[in-house]
Motif scaffolding. Structure first.
Motif, PDB file in Angstrom:
ATOM      1  N   ARG A 104      -6.997  -4.304   2.272  1.00  0.00           N
ATOM      2  CA  ARG A 104      -6.015  -5.288   2.089  1.00  0.00           C
ATOM      3  C   ARG A 104      -5.861  -6.256   3.281  1.00  0.00           C
ATOM      4  NH1 ARG A 104      -1.314  -2.909  -1.944  1.00  0.00           N
ATOM      5  NH2 ARG A 104      -2.682  -1.823  -3.343  1.00  0.00           N
ATOM      6  N   THR A 150       0.933  -1.231   0.106  1.00  0.00           N
ATOM      7  CA  THR A 150      -0.220  -0.057  -0.131  1.00  0.00           C
ATOM      8  C   THR A 150       0.774   1.053   0.097  1.00  0.00           C
ATOM      9  OG1 THR A 150      -1.790  -0.991   1.321  1.00  0.00           O
ATOM     10  CG2 THR A 150      -1.776   1.197   1.191  1.00  0.00           C
ATOM     11  N   ALA A 168      -5.857   0.415   2.661  1.00  0.00           N
ATOM     12  CA  ALA A 168      -4.924  -0.503   3.402  1.00  0.00           C
ATOM     13  C   ALA A 168      -5.681  -1.631   4.392  1.00  0.00           C
ATOM     14  CB  ALA A 168      -3.846   0.229   4.264  1.00  0.00           C
TER      15      ALA A 168
END
Length: 415
Positions: free
Chosen positions: A409, A384, A406
């Protein structure tokens, strides 16, 4: 005087809490209020009689304007939530109270008059949160002439209102409606068509910054309640009348309680002027702060809360759906699946050192923290950072992750 933060004043405020006189301010401290802090989790804000009078100098004009704009509120009763429900009485080492009674915010003249209009008797349910919630719901449901509801967070109210509740005389709901509170205030507007949902402006524990007036598009600076300065992103400081329409600023406040050129941490945008007083939109906290419903978790505080867990990787991120809560992401290689529930409970307990977080958990505004094991979470964070253009050597693991991409993720890597 330089611009100051709470960390720079904390040692002096602790001296005040121990009973020393003449520290920061000559007037005696009548009480302290508690709010969320940075590294310590909570901070004490001193109040003198003069600083309380300054708060009333904003509350009384607001109430007067509201009564003129909506005279029907005088024909019914009101529900007020000013101080936290079920708060246990506490004191400083010198015996000064921590926490103000609601009446003290309104003053000796106004408080008895407001008490006659209360829809809910204060203290119902005692200090048991579930008993308090059920008793409050019962009294609200039974109040057929409810005309005014005044709370802080709109999520607080949504947790109390029964979907079947109907108040034909309800005129006004007063709550936060800017920054992170905007979508929840809009939901109240949809739930109560025809009822005015009025934003509260910017009211901090340290003092009142702005109040709503019915004929203004945005809350206006509470010019009599403190000395105000505004700092732009370039570091330039100006007086209220020197701000520019459309400009964004950080608020600096000097109070009668001993806070001098205090950086409040709130960011505002100027929407024109009422006379020489700027009208202000609250945008949010200026630093790395997460605020789902008033808890204001900062990066330093979250870091201090995670430290006792002894983890190599740990990141906390806010989550709004399916429930408002915080998620602790950990490395699956470090934490076994059977350890996850206990770890989540320990992390949640650490975050409850912040009194606003603890209160939001108690009344159900926030669900309990959830811990999730991730496959190689640090790699996900680094990817990221690289995608944002950061150099690999500059990327450091987060304690508080406000980057939604982020966090997504991390979630994709969760096991």
């Amino acid at each position: 005087m330089p611009v100051t933060t709470y960390d720079q004043l904390e040692s002096s405020i602790q001296r005040m809490a121990r009973g020393e006189a003449g520290v920061l301010v000559a007037d005696p401290v009548v009480a302290f209020e508690e709010t969320g802090g940075s590294t310590s989790g909570s901070k004490l804000i001193p109040h003198t009689e003069a600083s309380l009078q300054a708060i009333r100098g904003a509350l009384v004009p607001w109430l007067d304007d509201l009564a003129q704009a909506c005279p029907a509120i005088a024909r019914g009763r009101a529900y007020w939530s000013v101080s936290p429900a079920t708060r246990i009485p506490r004191a400083t080492p010198a015996g000064a109270r921590i926490g103000l009674a609601d009446a003290e915010y309104f003053g000796a003249d106004l408080a008895p008059l407001l008490a006659e209009t209360l829809a809910v008797v204060p203290g119902g349910g005692g200090q048991d949160m579930e008993r308090w919630r059920e008793e409050t719901r019962r009294q609200l449901a039974a109040c057929r002439d409810l005309a005014l509801i005044s709370v802080w967070s709109p999520t607080f109210l949504s947790g109390l209102i029964d979907e079947r509740a109907r108040w034909p005389g309800l005129q006004v709901i007063s709550c936060w409606d800017q920054g992170a509170s905007r979508p929840y205030a809009d939901a109240l507007r949809a739930q109560f068509p025809g009822v005015r949902v009025q934003g509260k402006g910017l009211l901090a524990t340290e003092g009142v910054v702005s109040i709503p007036l019915h004929d203004l598009a945005m809350p206006v600076l509470a010019v009599d309640s403190a000395f105000f300065e505004f700092q732009d992103d370039a570091g330039r400081v100006c007086l209220p009348a020197e701000t520019a329409a459309g400009g964004e600023y950080h608020v600096i406040i000097t109070t009668d309680g001993g806070l001098y050129r205090y950086a409040l941490g709130d960011r505002v945008r100027v929407h024109g002027f009422a006379g020489e007083a700027p009208m202000l939109e609250f945008l949010g906290r200026g630093a790395q702060v997460s605020d789902l419903c008033g808890e204001k978790l900062t990066e330093p505080f979250v870091l201090s809360a995670l430290e006792p867990l002894g983890l190599r990787f740990a990141a906390v991120a806010p989550e709004e759906a399916p429930q408002r809560r915080y998620v602790l992401y950990v490395d699956a290689q470090e934490i076994a699946a059977e350890s996850v529930p206990g770890l989540a409970a320990r992390a949640d307990a650490q975050l409850q050192r912040n009194p606003q977080y603890a209160y939001a958990r108690q009344i159900g505004q926030l669900a309990s923290l959830e811990a999730r094991r991730c496959a190689q979470p640090l790699d996900a964070w680094q990817r990221t950072g690289l995608a944002r253009g950061q150099r690999l050597g500059d990327i450091k693991p987060p304690a508080l992750c406000l980057d939604a991409s982020a966090a997504s993720r991390f979630s994709e890597a969760a096991q």
